[in-house]
Enzyme design. Structure first.
Site, PDB file in Angstrom:
ATOM      1  N   ASP A 200       0.993  -1.187   0.032  1.00  9.19           N
ATOM      2  CA  ASP A 200      -0.009  -0.010   0.039  1.00  9.19           C
ATOM      3  C   ASP A 200       0.964   1.394  -0.066  1.00  9.19           C
ATOM      4  OD1 ASP A 200      -1.721   2.255   0.570  1.00  9.19           O
ATOM      5  OD2 ASP A 200      -2.828   0.894   1.835  1.00  9.19           O
ATOM      6  N   HIS A 201       0.843   1.707  -1.265  1.00  9.90           N
ATOM      7  CA  HIS A 201       1.970   2.847  -1.328  1.00  9.90           C
ATOM      8  C   HIS A 201       1.764   4.185  -0.362  1.00  9.90           C
ATOM      9  CE1 HIS A 201      -1.163   4.739  -3.911  1.00  9.90           C
ATOM     10  NE2 HIS A 201      -0.661   5.917  -3.618  1.00  9.90           N
ATOM     11  N   HIS A 263      -5.929   2.407   1.645  1.00 11.85           N
ATOM     12  CA  HIS A 263      -5.469   3.365   2.223  1.00 11.85           C
ATOM     13  C   HIS A 263      -5.636   4.092   3.406  1.00 11.85           C
ATOM     14  CE1 HIS A 263      -3.172   3.173  -1.698  1.00 11.85           C
ATOM     15  NE2 HIS A 263      -4.151   4.055  -2.193  1.00 11.85           N
TER      16      HIS A 263
END
Length: 510
Positions: A200-201, A263
């Site tokens: 998950d960036h 996110h």
């Protein structure tokens, strides 16, 4: 964190040297996509600049088209333009000499055998010892098949003790609880959980990681980080852009699947978790999971959805979602989602968490807003400006212009005791300088080191899907009758304001 601040030297006994991984090859499936050029190769080069990559290292891009003649030059262009790198940097050419390309179809067993031999040759050339980091930057339907074929051809097991084979899997990881469980089961057949890094960036962003430092590294905040002092928490992930030509993807996803389930829930866990025993991956994951499991089932009446109509963003007229390329002109896909969550544990009982995400909103911003309770006695009741006495508000800006601000009341100079909210502000750029890091540096480095702290694990993924799937099912059973219901360039549909208004609250200005 150290990964965002370029370091020019590293001595053998330095703390930084502990973060240099073993020799390895990073193999990127789907390397012809935009992610590799804009994010992954620039991030790897930033690590090289910071002396955080081993000398024995190589990158192999894998995709179906034959791009061997242009791949390296294209990646170098991405590093220069997307990574803020000087074209004359003396370390660029030696790095690019280690960037290779291999063309194969993802379902071609013969291609996997040839890839295996190709990587073995690179081991001999660069001394990478059989260590691998596979990055699956492909469409979700290829995740399980690629993992299984890598296993079938003997590429998922370390060749010797002390060596590693790790696999990064991009999101979306499933589309609901059932599909996430199925994908986990298929991948776990061929990979051990410790080998799997579900990325998950958002967790690569410095400000997300700084939430833990802010909370647990400063003695003045943790004592008031609870239901006794906090009135409510807001988490916003707003984008001013539309769907950027990704009509088919977004039609199948929507705002809840695309942003809230992953996110925003990750950010929420950092805000709400208990202090872990350590910052080891297992300890942090345990506390995150406790937060998600403490969230009550979310009533559909505590959720809202929206879809943008034509409007004006940044002074430019834009079309509505239903007019976007390859979007159903009668689409019921949400481009905005918001909901109220209740975390039923000792720390947070009675404190609502309001979360929202959307496309084509007034501006691009991801921020956590912590609103503190008012003091029990108002000493300024008789003042004309009593209505302006506002609660203390702590804001943690994740993007853009990363920073933290605290709003509190101060007396306006003069003979009367009037109070005005003022703000103290910390800016990452002002304190540490502008960084060209894109967030993938930390995540790629951790995956090479086998550190899963900032990655999702199976139970966490399935727990957040268990919370969101009933909402998706309820929405699917009751298609919206008012879409589109907000104008592009605004803060979303009116029903999102009503979600807080019925509790006597409001979204705070971003």
């Amino acid at each position: 964190m150290s990964d965002a601040t370029p370091t020019q030297t590293a001595t053998p006994d330095s703390k930084q040297n502990e973060r240099v991984p073993e020799p390895c090859i990073v193999v990127i499936f789907g390397a012809s996509g935009d992610l590799t050029k804009r994010k992954l190769l620039p991030a790897l080069f930033h690590l090289k600049q910071q002396n955080l990559l081993p000398e024995q290292f190589s990158v192999v891009g894998v995709a179906r088209r034959d791009l061997s003649a242009t791949f390296a030059a294209d990646m170098q262009d991405g590093i220069i333009k997307g990574g803020g790198v000087d074209a004359g940097d003396s370390t660029l050419k030696p790095f690019m000499d280690k960037v290779k390309y291999f063309a194969t179809n993802f379902d071609d067993d013969e291609g996997y055998e040839k890839l295996k031999a190709f990587l073995a040759d690179l081991d001999a050339q660069f001394g990478t010892k059989g260590n691998r980091l596979f990055y699956l930057a492909v469409a979700p339907e290829f995740f399980a098949d690629i993992a299984q074929r890598l296993a079938k051809h003997g590429m998922t097991k370390a060749q010797a003790d002390g060596h590693f084979v790790n696999v990064i899997i991009e999101k979306p990881f499933g589309t609901n609880l059932e599909s996430a469980k199925k994908l986990n089961t298929e991948i776990n057949k061929v990979l051990k959980e410790r080998q799997i890094f579900r990325i998950d960036h958002y967790l690569g962003k410095e400000t997300v990681q700084n939430i833990l430092v802010f909370r647990f590294g400063n003695g003045i905040f943790e004592p008031i980080w609870n239901r006794n002092y906090i009135d409510h928490v807001e988490i916003t992930a707003a984008e001013s852009i539309g769907i950027e030509g990704r009509g088919p993807f977004y039609e199948a996803a929507g705002a809840l699947r695309d942003v809230l389930q992953n996110h925003v829930m990750e950010v929420l866990s950092f805000v709400a978790m208990e202090p872990p025993d350590s910052f080891a991956a297992g300890a942090v994951r345990v506390e995150k999971l406790k937060v998600w499991k403490a969230i009550d089932p979310i009533p559909v009446e505590d959720t809202v959805r929206g879809q943008y109509a034509a409007g004006t963003v940044d002074g430019q007229g834009v079309i509505g979602y239903r007019q976007e390329d390859r979007v159903n002109p009668e689409s019921s896909t949400e481009t905005y989602a918001a909901m109220k969550l209740s975390i039923e544990n000792w720390r947070w009982a009675g404190v609502p968490f309001y979360i929202r995400a959307g496309k084509r909103l007034a501006k691009r911003i991801t921020e956590v807003t912590v609103v503190f309770k008012q003091p029990p006695l108002h000493l300024f009741k008789g003042n004309a400006d009593d209505s302006k006495v506002q609660p203390n508000i702590l804001k943690m800006r994740i993007q853009p212009d990363e920073g933290i601000s605290l709003t509190f009341g101060a007396k306006i100079p003069g003979p009367t005791t009037n109070v005005k909210p003022v703000e103290m502000h910390f800016s990452y750029a002002d304190a540490f300088g502008k960084s060209s890091a894109n967030g993938y540096e930390r995540l790629l480095l951790d995956a090479m080191l086998g550190d899963g702290t900032l990655f999702a694990e199976r139970e966490g993924v399935e727990t957040t899907w268990a919370l969101m799937t009933p909402i998706l099912e309820a929405w699917a059973a009751n298609p919206p009758k008012d879409f589109p219901n907000y104008e592009a360039g605004t803060w979303g549909p009116a029903c999102a304001d009503e979600l807080l208004k019925k509790d006597g609250r409001k979204w705070y200005k971003l």
